[in-house]
Design a protein around this motif. Structure first.
Motif, PDB file in Angstrom:
ATOM      1  N   ILE A  83       5.409   2.541  -8.545  1.00 38.41           N
ATOM      2  CA  ILE A  83       4.430   2.599  -7.349  1.00 38.41           C
ATOM      3  C   ILE A  83       3.536   3.784  -7.125  1.00 38.41           C
ATOM      4  O   ILE A  83       2.288   3.807  -7.525  1.00 38.41           O
ATOM      5  CB  ILE A  83       5.068   1.951  -6.146  1.00 38.41           C
ATOM      6  N   ALA A  84       4.150   4.610  -6.220  1.00 40.74           N
ATOM      7  CA  ALA A  84       3.336   5.758  -5.724  1.00 40.74           C
ATOM      8  C   ALA A  84       3.080   6.682  -6.936  1.00 40.74           C
ATOM      9  O   ALA A  84       3.994   7.083  -7.635  1.00 40.74           O
ATOM     10  CB  ALA A  84       4.073   6.262  -4.561  1.00 40.74           C
ATOM     11  N   GLY A  85       1.759   6.936  -7.036  1.00 39.25           N
ATOM     12  CA  GLY A  85       1.364   7.730  -8.204  1.00 39.25           C
ATOM     13  C   GLY A  85       1.224   7.167  -9.538  1.00 39.25           C
ATOM     14  O   GLY A  85       0.825   7.816 -10.414  1.00 39.25           O
ATOM     15  N   THR A  86       1.633   6.170  -9.405  1.00 41.74           N
ATOM     16  CA  THR A  86       1.392   5.137 -10.954  1.00 41.74           C
ATOM     17  C   THR A  86       0.631   4.004 -10.812  1.00 41.74           C
ATOM     18  O   THR A  86      -0.592   4.022 -11.438  1.00 41.74           O
ATOM     19  CB  THR A  86       2.780   4.933 -11.405  1.00 41.74           C
ATOM     20  N   THR A  87       0.719   3.133  -9.863  1.00 40.03           N
ATOM     21  CA  THR A  87      -0.347   1.982  -9.414  1.00 40.03           C
ATOM     22  C   THR A  87      -0.939   2.089  -8.411  1.00 40.03           C
ATOM     23  O   THR A  87      -1.804   1.352  -7.871  1.00 40.03           O
ATOM     24  CB  THR A  87       0.518   0.570  -9.398  1.00 40.03           C
ATOM     25  N   VAL A  88      -0.279   2.873  -7.409  1.00 40.01           N
ATOM     26  CA  VAL A  88      -0.895   2.908  -5.950  1.00 40.01           C
ATOM     27  C   VAL A  88      -1.237   4.594  -5.845  1.00 40.01           C
ATOM     28  O   VAL A  88      -0.397   5.371  -5.982  1.00 40.01           O
ATOM     29  CB  VAL A  88       0.062   2.720  -5.042  1.00 40.01           C
ATOM     30  N   ASP A  89      -2.394   4.925  -5.402  1.00 39.01           N
ATOM     31  CA  ASP A  89      -2.871   6.348  -5.139  1.00 39.01           C
ATOM     32  C   ASP A  89      -2.807   6.536  -3.507  1.00 39.01           C
ATOM     33  O   ASP A  89      -3.710   5.848  -2.761  1.00 39.01           O
ATOM     34  CB  ASP A  89      -4.506   6.392  -5.672  1.00 39.01           C
ATOM     35  N   GLU A  90      -1.655   7.151  -3.347  1.00 33.59           N
ATOM     36  CA  GLU A  90      -1.452   7.568  -1.875  1.00 33.59           C
ATOM     37  C   GLU A  90      -1.525   9.024  -1.825  1.00 33.59           C
ATOM     38  O   GLU A  90      -1.071   9.526  -0.576  1.00 33.59           O
ATOM     39  CB  GLU A  90      -0.115   6.979  -1.394  1.00 33.59           C
ATOM     40  N   GLY A  91      -2.137   9.830  -2.613  1.00 31.64           N
ATOM     41  CA  GLY A  91      -2.353  11.309  -2.596  1.00 31.64           C
ATOM     42  C   GLY A  91      -1.059  11.930  -2.437  1.00 31.64           C
ATOM     43  O   GLY A  91      -1.111  13.102  -1.684  1.00 31.64           O
ATOM     44  N   ASN A  92       0.048  11.558  -2.836  1.00 33.35           N
ATOM     45  CA  ASN A  92       1.344  12.203  -2.689  1.00 33.35           C
ATOM     46  C   ASN A  92       1.806  12.496  -1.223  1.00 33.35           C
ATOM     47  O   ASN A  92       2.647  13.345  -0.959  1.00 33.35           O
ATOM     48  CB  ASN A  92       1.124  13.684  -3.343  1.00 33.35           C
ATOM     49  N   GLY A 121      -9.085   0.744 -11.029  1.00 32.11           N
ATOM     50  CA  GLY A 121      -8.902   0.065 -12.411  1.00 32.11           C
ATOM     51  C   GLY A 121      -7.523  -0.632 -12.498  1.00 32.11           C
ATOM     52  O   GLY A 121      -7.414  -1.543 -13.336  1.00 32.11           O
ATOM     53  N   VAL A 122      -6.489  -0.539 -11.871  1.00 28.43           N
ATOM     54  CA  VAL A 122      -5.133  -1.016 -11.960  1.00 28.43           C
ATOM     55  C   VAL A 122      -5.260  -2.530 -11.677  1.00 28.43           C
ATOM     56  O   VAL A 122      -4.337  -3.279 -12.182  1.00 28.43           O
ATOM     57  CB  VAL A 122      -4.096  -0.131 -11.425  1.00 28.43           C
ATOM     58  N   GLU A 123      -5.777  -2.911 -10.818  1.00 32.33           N
ATOM     59  CA  GLU A 123      -5.794  -4.480 -10.551  1.00 32.33           C
ATOM     60  C   GLU A 123      -6.390  -5.179 -11.842  1.00 32.33           C
ATOM     61  O   GLU A 123      -5.633  -6.204 -12.067  1.00 32.33           O
ATOM     62  CB  GLU A 123      -6.580  -4.639  -9.198  1.00 32.33           C
ATOM     63  N   THR A 124      -7.393  -4.911 -12.354  1.00 29.92           N
ATOM     64  CA  THR A 124      -7.937  -5.389 -13.396  1.00 29.92           C
ATOM     65  C   THR A 124      -7.083  -5.334 -14.658  1.00 29.92           C
ATOM     66  O   THR A 124      -6.729  -6.194 -15.239  1.00 29.92           O
ATOM     67  CB  THR A 124      -9.332  -4.815 -13.715  1.00 29.92           C
ATOM     68  N   TRP A 125      -6.394  -4.171 -14.713  1.00 32.38           N
ATOM     69  CA  TRP A 125      -5.599  -4.034 -15.668  1.00 32.38           C
ATOM     70  C   TRP A 125      -4.215  -4.851 -15.884  1.00 32.38           C
ATOM     71  O   TRP A 125      -3.713  -5.523 -16.663  1.00 32.38           O
ATOM     72  CB  TRP A 125      -4.981  -2.393 -15.886  1.00 32.38           C
ATOM     73  N   GLY A 160      -0.754  -4.183   2.662  1.00 29.84           N
ATOM     74  CA  GLY A 160      -1.849  -3.527   3.065  1.00 29.84           C
ATOM     75  C   GLY A 160      -2.583  -3.452   1.806  1.00 29.84           C
ATOM     76  O   GLY A 160      -3.934  -3.280   2.168  1.00 29.84           O
ATOM     77  N   LEU A 161      -2.395  -3.517   0.771  1.00 29.44           N
ATOM     78  CA  LEU A 161      -3.133  -3.414  -0.610  1.00 29.44           C
ATOM     79  C   LEU A 161      -3.622  -4.869  -0.694  1.00 29.44           C
ATOM     80  O   LEU A 161      -4.342  -5.219  -1.600  1.00 29.44           O
ATOM     81  CB  LEU A 161      -2.485  -2.910  -1.693  1.00 29.44           C
ATOM     82  N   GLY A 162      -3.028  -6.021  -0.156  1.00 27.83           N
ATOM     83  CA  GLY A 162      -3.228  -7.328  -0.382  1.00 27.83           C
ATOM     84  C   GLY A 162      -2.848  -8.005  -1.722  1.00 27.83           C
ATOM     85  O   GLY A 162      -3.316  -8.785  -2.237  1.00 27.83           O
ATOM     86  N   TRP A 163      -1.749  -7.136  -2.160  1.00 22.32           N
ATOM     87  CA  TRP A 163      -0.949  -7.626  -3.308  1.00 22.32           C
ATOM     88  C   TRP A 163       0.055  -8.609  -2.967  1.00 22.32           C
ATOM     89  O   TRP A 163       0.927  -8.421  -2.099  1.00 22.32           O
ATOM     90  CB  TRP A 163      -0.345  -6.486  -4.171  1.00 22.32           C
TER      91      TRP A 163
END
Length: 231
Positions: free
Chosen positions: A9-18, A93-97, A125-128
């Motif tokens: 998740i964090a840093g791979t599919t979700v950008d949470e700024g570390n 772009g990850v949601e489309t991918w 929160g992402l609506g996933w």
């Protein structure tokens, strides 16, 4: 072709700024641990209570069960506040991918070192939406490190994802993540290991851990499981 993408998740599919690692560092420091950056990097990507226990130990602080539980509770509360203040967003772009990967016949399962309440809140929160086999859902599954006998770098998160997706052949699995622990877990599971540069790890760290390929983002992989990575 039926297959599986097992994605961090964090840093791979979700950008949470570390943020997660900033909060983790703060939690163990406030608990009295003194940690240098090289030692801290060794505990990224792993189950967070395990990380806290080892960072406290290495940092010369008390690390018995009660202390670890207290620091973990503090870490979780701080992380949830930080995410409310600075909401994570999908990697570009990850949601489309992910839609393309699922349309091509692969399952997409997220694996994480987060506890279930944090992971569920983050995805909400992402609506996933998570629903195996539902074409209108975002993902086929979510597996947290607290739900297997050991988190990364052990292979169990990936193996559980395979079980959930009904995939038996490791040749039909690609696991991607931004830390050495992600790559090591993939190697231990015998699946294709992809390092991504969208999070905490450097190319050198990911290659040293044994990544089959290192890409800037998971979206740089083909959504076709058969050609997504080269061993």
């Amino acid at each position: 072709m039926h297959g599986l993408f097992a994605l961090d998740i964090a840093g791979t599919t979700v950008d949470e700024g570390n943020i997660v690692y900033d909060v983790l560092r703060r939690a163990v420091t406030e608990a009295g641990a003194t940690i240098d950056e090289s030692a801290f990097a060794d505990w990224t990507g792993v189950e967070k209570q395990w990380a806290i226990r080892n960072l406290l130990r290495l940092g010369g602080a008390d690390h018995d069960d009660a202390r670890v539980a207290k620091v973990f509770a503090s870490f979780t509360a701080m992380l949830q506040r930080a995410y409310r203040d600075t909401p994570p967003r999908p990697v570009a772009g990850v949601e489309t991918w992910m839609r393309e990967a699922r349309s091509a016949g692969a399952a997409v399962v997220l694996t994480t070192g987060f506890a279930r309440p944090v992971a569920d809140a983050l995805l909400e929160g992402l609506g996933w939406r998570v629903e195996a086999g539902d074409a209108d859902a975002t993902l086929d599954g979510l597996i947290c490190a607290t739900e297997v006998c050991a988190g990364r770098p052990a292979p169990y998160l990936i193996q559980h994802a395979m079980e959930l997706a009904g995939v038996e052949d490791v040749a039909q699995v690609v696991a991607a993540g931004d830390t050495a622990a992600d790559v090591l877990a993939a190697r231990h599971a015998g699946v294709r290991a992809v390092g991504v540069l969208s999070g905490a790890g450097s190319r050198e760290q990911l290659e040293a851990a044994g990544a089959d390929v290192v890409v800037d983002s998971v979206i740089d992989l083909s959504a076709d499981i058969a050609t997504a990575a080269i061993r």
